[in-house]
Design a protein around this motif. Structure first.
Motif, mmCIF file in Angstrom:
data_model
loop_
_atom_site.group_PDB
_atom_site.id
_atom_site.type_symbol
_atom_site.label_atom_id
_atom_site.label_comp_id
_atom_site.label_asym_id
_atom_site.label_seq_id
_atom_site.Cartn_x
_atom_site.Cartn_y
_atom_site.Cartn_z
ATOM 1 N N PRO A 268 0.824 -1.220 0.000
ATOM 2 C CA PRO A 268 0.000 0.000 0.000
ATOM 3 C C PRO A 268 0.851 1.260 0.000
ATOM 4 C CG PRO A 268 -0.417 -1.368 1.951
ATOM 5 C CD PRO A 268 0.559 -2.097 1.118
ATOM 6 N N LYS A 269 1.982 1.226 0.744
ATOM 7 C CA LYS A 269 2.841 2.411 0.819
ATOM 8 C C LYS A 269 3.459 2.692 -0.551
ATOM 9 C CE LYS A 269 3.910 1.730 5.629
ATOM 10 N NZ LYS A 269 4.911 1.251 6.567
ATOM 11 N N VAL A 270 3.951 1.645 -1.183
ATOM 12 C CA VAL A 270 4.579 1.819 -2.492
ATOM 13 C C VAL A 270 3.553 2.371 -3.474
ATOM 14 C CG1 VAL A 270 5.612 0.609 -4.466
ATOM 15 C CG2 VAL A 270 6.308 0.022 -2.137
ATOM 16 N N ARG A 271 2.352 1.827 -3.381
ATOM 17 C CA ARG A 271 1.285 2.289 -4.276
ATOM 18 C C ARG A 271 1.022 3.780 -4.074
ATOM 19 N NH1 ARG A 271 -2.870 -1.709 -3.080
ATOM 20 N NH2 ARG A 271 -1.538 -3.378 -3.828
ATOM 21 N N GLU A 272 0.975 4.170 -2.790
ATOM 22 C CA GLU A 272 0.724 5.564 -2.426
ATOM 23 C C GLU A 272 1.816 6.462 -3.000
ATOM 24 O OE1 GLU A 272 -1.474 8.447 -1.317
ATOM 25 O OE2 GLU A 272 -2.115 6.351 -1.144
ATOM 26 N N VAL A 273 3.059 6.051 -2.820
ATOM 27 C CA VAL A 273 4.196 6.847 -3.315
ATOM 28 C C VAL A 273 4.112 6.971 -4.831
ATOM 29 C CG1 VAL A 273 6.711 6.875 -3.586
ATOM 30 C CG2 VAL A 273 5.698 6.244 -1.397
ATOM 31 N N ARG A 274 3.798 5.852 -5.485
ATOM 32 C CA ARG A 274 3.697 5.897 -6.946
ATOM 33 C C ARG A 274 2.648 6.917 -7.393
ATOM 34 N NH1 ARG A 274 3.652 -0.134 -8.106
ATOM 35 N NH2 ARG A 274 5.858 -0.631 -8.295
ATOM 36 N N LYS A 275 1.524 6.890 -6.697
ATOM 37 C CA LYS A 275 0.433 7.810 -7.036
ATOM 38 C C LYS A 275 0.899 9.248 -6.894
ATOM 39 C CE LYS A 275 -3.634 5.773 -5.466
ATOM 40 N NZ LYS A 275 -4.514 5.793 -4.301
ATOM 41 N N GLN A 276 1.584 9.509 -5.772
ATOM 42 C CA GLN A 276 2.072 10.874 -5.515
ATOM 43 C C GLN A 276 3.038 11.318 -6.600
ATOM 44 O OE1 GLN A 276 3.729 11.414 -1.637
ATOM 45 N NE2 GLN A 276 1.852 10.678 -0.641
ATOM 46 N N ILE A 277 3.948 10.449 -6.970
ATOM 47 C CA ILE A 277 4.942 10.796 -7.997
ATOM 48 C C ILE A 277 4.225 11.185 -9.281
ATOM 49 C CG2 ILE A 277 6.789 9.894 -9.471
ATOM 50 C CD1 ILE A 277 7.730 8.235 -7.105
ATOM 51 N N LYS A 278 3.247 10.348 -9.638
ATOM 52 C CA LYS A 278 2.498 10.622 -10.869
ATOM 53 C C LYS A 278 1.869 12.008 -10.826
ATOM 54 C CE LYS A 278 0.845 6.516 -13.214
ATOM 55 N NZ LYS A 278 -0.175 5.488 -13.061
#
Ligand code: ZN
Length: 296
Positions: A268-278
């Motif tokens: 979930p954390k990695v997913r969150e970070v990916r979303k933020q980067i995008k």
């Protein structure tokens, strides 16, 4: 036209004694001789086996002539046999329990060995069955084997107990050996592995009246208890092969669990970070966008 014979897949294996240090002077044992270099065919694989004998390098030691063998190597096959002990036991079971004819056993073994690229001759089945009968008679022969009993060079025997179950769910054959000479001392087909049964199996070895220098078994509790009760003063070693195999099993399971748990927590954390980067990439200036891309 003759069909091309599929070549057997051969695995090279080096075997050394389970014992690493001299029990008399504690020096590290050294490789001294090659006890055997041969091919062994088991139900699972074809092994090119190199069995090395080790000795104490200390010239002043009380037992420099004693050669230590690998109990695991001796457990693979009977001396002089290419087909493994598991196949001997299977032949014995098919003949005596399932009442199969030699031809039926031959067909079954051809089928079982085919994936290994190995063929077996019909007459070999007869030899293997004979070996099975000899094996189960071994204990009565050990006590009459004067030559073997008189071996003072070793100053005693190291008792190794090995339970072999050729096929899951079927009975286990326990083979008791002198790990120093590889001689079979007792072998029995048992359906229970209680301590009392183990002790009964070892009774003929006790009756030999030979000095027992040490014992080797796998980590099965009933075996450990039997050995401990019969020879309380004697050093015991758990066979490394079994220990390593069992240890790696739990380590592998634990490792798998940790990995799964980590993945669950991190995902979930990695997913969150990916979303933020995008999101940042969209809103950032073209220059920052480029740097972010370059860093990726
Ligand atoms: Zn020594």
């Amino acid at each position: 036209m003759k069909k091309a014979r599929k070549l057997a897949k051969v695995r090279r294996r080096f075997y050394r004694p389970e014992q690493h240090t001299c029990p008399d002077c504690q020096r590290r044992l050294r490789r001294a001789v090659t006890l055997s270099e041969r091919t062994v065919i088991t139900l699972g694989e074809v092994i090119k086996l190199i069995h090395a004998g080790y000795r104490c390098p200390n010239g002043q030691c009380a037992t420099p002539g004693r050669t230590y063998r690998s109990a695991a190597a001796d457990a693979l096959a009977l001396p002089g046999f290419t087909f493994g002990l598991d196949i001997v036991l299977l032949v014995g079971r098919l003949r005596l329990r399932e009442h199969q004819t030699v031809d039926e056993i031959h067909q079954e073994l051809l089928k079982r060995l085919e994936p290994l690229g190995v063929r077996i001759a019909r007459r070999e089945i007869l030899y293997l069955f004979e070996a099975y009968c000899t094996l189960l008679r071994a204990s009565s022969e050990a006590k009459d084997d004067q030559e073997w009993l008189a071996q003072e060079k070793n100053g005693g025997i190291i008792v190794s107990v090995d339970g072999i179950q050729p096929e899951k769910g079927n009975e286990t054959v326990y083979v008791v050996r002198d790990a120093l000479t590889g001689r079979v001392l007792a072998a029995e087909n048992v359906t229970s592995s209680e301590t009392a049964v183990m002790k009964a199996l070892l009774a003929p070895v006790v009756a030999l009246g030979v000095k027992v220098l040490g014992t080797i078994s796998d980590a099965q509790e009933s075996e450990l208890l039997a050995v401990q009760e019969l020879w309380p003063e004697v050093p015991h070693q758990v066979c490394q092969f079994h220990v390593l195999r069992d240890a790696s099993k739990t380590a592998f399971e634990a490792d798998k669990q940790v990995k799964t748990a980590m993945r669950k927590r991190l995902q979930p954390k990695v997913r969150e970070v990916r979303k933020q980067i995008k999101k940042h990439l969209v809103t950032a200036s073209p220059k920052a966008r480029q740097t972010a891309r370059g860093a990726r």
